[in-house]
Design an enzyme around this catalytic site. Structure first.
Site, short mmCIF file in Angstrom:
data_model
loop_
_atom_site.label_atom_id
_atom_site.label_comp_id
_atom_site.label_asym_id
_atom_site.label_seq_id
_atom_site.Cartn_x
_atom_site.Cartn_y
_atom_site.Cartn_z
N CYS A 112 2.43 2.09 12.26
CA CYS A 112 3.58 2.80 11.69
C CYS A 112 4.06 3.92 12.60
O CYS A 112 5.19 4.33 12.52
CB CYS A 112 3.22 3.38 10.32
N GLY A 127 0.81 -1.21 0.00
CA GLY A 127 0.00 0.00 0.00
C GLY A 127 0.85 1.26 0.00
O GLY A 127 0.51 2.26 -0.64
C1 LIG Z 1 -4.69 3.25 5.29
C2 LIG Z 1 -3.37 2.62 5.00
N1 LIG Z 1 -2.69 3.01 3.92
C3 LIG Z 1 -1.50 2.47 3.61
C4 LIG Z 1 -0.92 1.50 4.40
C5 LIG Z 1 0.40 0.94 4.02
O1 LIG Z 1 0.24 -0.34 3.42
P1 LIG Z 1 1.43 -1.38 3.38
O2 LIG Z 1 1.63 -1.87 4.78
O3 LIG Z 1 0.96 -2.45 2.45
O4 LIG Z 1 2.62 -0.66 2.85
C6 LIG Z 1 -1.58 1.09 5.56
C7 LIG Z 1 -0.97 0.10 6.48
O5 LIG Z 1 -1.17 0.13 7.68
C8 LIG Z 1 -2.85 1.66 5.87
O6 LIG Z 1 -3.53 1.30 6.95
#
Ligand SMILES: Cc1ncc(COP(=O)(O)O)c(C=O)c1O
Length: 385
Positions: A324, A69
């Site tokens: 994160c 993502g």
């Molecule tokens: C809303 C949202 N966008 C983007 C991401 C990032 O995705 P990825 O972990 O696949 O990089 C996350 C992950 O927690 C998310 O919750």
């Protein structure tokens, strides 16, 4: 272990593991190879692509596989701004975006792009009038997430997309937390770009995708081979892509069979039980327009990091806000945007449940959590007193 952290990541569906297995063994070809092994890998990728485009509601659209993502969000924002540079220099995003969008927007601002962060109300719902005002001439892209990862609020993205469309501006939504949970029909809603990720829906980590409406402009971030329609160079992660296709298939079947109401029932039981047994709790986020598996709660008088560690010692996995931002001392920008005072922000815990969560786990969590909160509050009072 009681795993209540599905918004951070989910366990693999058994069907996904089975679908991936041959591609980790004998079906090991490079999808760019011209021989049989290559054709086999290519076929599997195209099957997964078709499955995901179908689920998004645009079988004729484009889908670019990425490393997750985060990369999909980076590609959407930097890719559109890069492709349209000269036609404008403005980006509009919501103030509660995941850091994959939020920080990308900040990075673009450092490079001279004018960025407007649109506020939300105290429930974490986007202010549509402020959005309308923010989309001024020269705006290249509007990006609003479909559902927030920390508090679970579902955003009015159809209305937001309409505002962008009426002003001739491209619209992107980060659907990483909502894909397969909240209906999304990209053609009906006139959405140009969508980010999705496999590991939030029972698929493997390290794979995601960016949907692109046919004709939408995009400049690649990576240069190399002609993979992914010249928009994302690099040998494709065949097993992960196959796993993502299967995860989407299983998730959408579960959505159609009503998993959402069963999750909401378990989540509501957890919420009601905690409210009943723990004094002075506060629920963060809209109580109705919310992901069915998400519960964000503040326990004033109880520092979130301390509570998280104590629950971990007692066999319960939860998060403080977004995974994160955990580990950083900064309070969550999402809760800050919702206008909460410090005691509410610093005592906030996110519980998130999913396909593997059982009623017994909710019962057990309701036995374990209240005395842990009580002990921490008492210890904090002793220290301050
Ligand atoms: C809303 C949202 N966008 C983007 C991401 C990032 O995705 P990825 O972990 O696949 O990089 C996350 C992950 O927690 C998310 O919750």
């Amino acid at each position: 272990m009681i795993y209540l952290d599905y918004n951070a990541t989910t366990p693999l569906y058994p069907e996904v593991r089975r679908a991936m297995a041959p591609f980790l063994e004998e079906a090991m070809g490079n999808a760019s190879s011209l021989h049989e092994k290559g054709r086999e890998a290519r076929g599997a990728i195209e099957e997964a692509r078709a499955e995901i485009l179908q689920a998004l509601g645009d079988p004729a659209g484009r889908l670019i596989f990425t490393s997750g993502g985060t990369e999909a969000d980076n590609l959407a924002l930097k890719g559109v701004v890069g492709a349209l540079r000269g036609k404008g220099n403005r980006l509009v995003v919501s103030s509660i975006e995941h850091s994959a969008v939020y920080r990308t927007a900040q990075a673009l601002a450092e490079e001279g792009v004018e960025v407007s962060f649109v506020p939300v109300d105290s429930n974490g719902i986007l202010d549509l009038e402020a959005l309308e005002r923010a989309v001024t001439p020269g705006t290249l892209l509007v990006s609003v997430m479909q559902a927030n990862n920390e508090v679970g609020t579902i955003q009015p993205i159809e209305a937001a997309a309409r505002i962008a469309q009426e002003k001739g501006v491209l619209f992107h939504t980060d659907a990483v937390q909502s894909f397969g949970k909240v209906p999304l029909d990209v053609r009906k809603a006139q959405i140009d770009l969508v980010s999705v990720s496999a590991h939030k829906i029972g698929g493997p980590k390290g794979i995601g995708a960016l949907y692109l409406r046919q004709g939408a402009p995009l400049k690649p971030l990576l240069h190399g081979g002609p993979h992914e329609q010249n928009l994302r160079a690099g040998t494709q992660a065949v097993p992960a892509i196959v796993g993502m296709g299967k995860a989407v298939e299983v998730t959408f079947k579960e959505m159609e069979s009503g998993i959402s109401s069963s999750l909401a029932r378990k989540r509501d039981r957890l919420e009601a039980g905690l409210r009943a047994c723990v004094p002075e709790t506060l629920v963060n986020g809209d109580s109705l327009r919310r992901l069915s598996g998400t519960l964000n709660m503040s326990f004033p008088g109880c520092e979130a990091a301390t509570l998280l560690m104590a629950l971990d010692l007692n066999g319960i996995c939860v998060s403080t806000g977004s995974a994160c931002s955990s580990g950083s001392a900064e309070p969550s920008h999402v809760l800050q945007s919702m206008g909460f005072p410090a005691p509410r922000m610093t005592s906030s815990i996110r519980f998130s449940i999913g396909w593997g969560t059982t009623d017994e786990e909710i019962d057990e969590a309701l036995v374990i959590i209240p005395p842990v909160v009580k002990r921490i509050r008492e210890a904090a009072l002793e220290v301050s007193g």
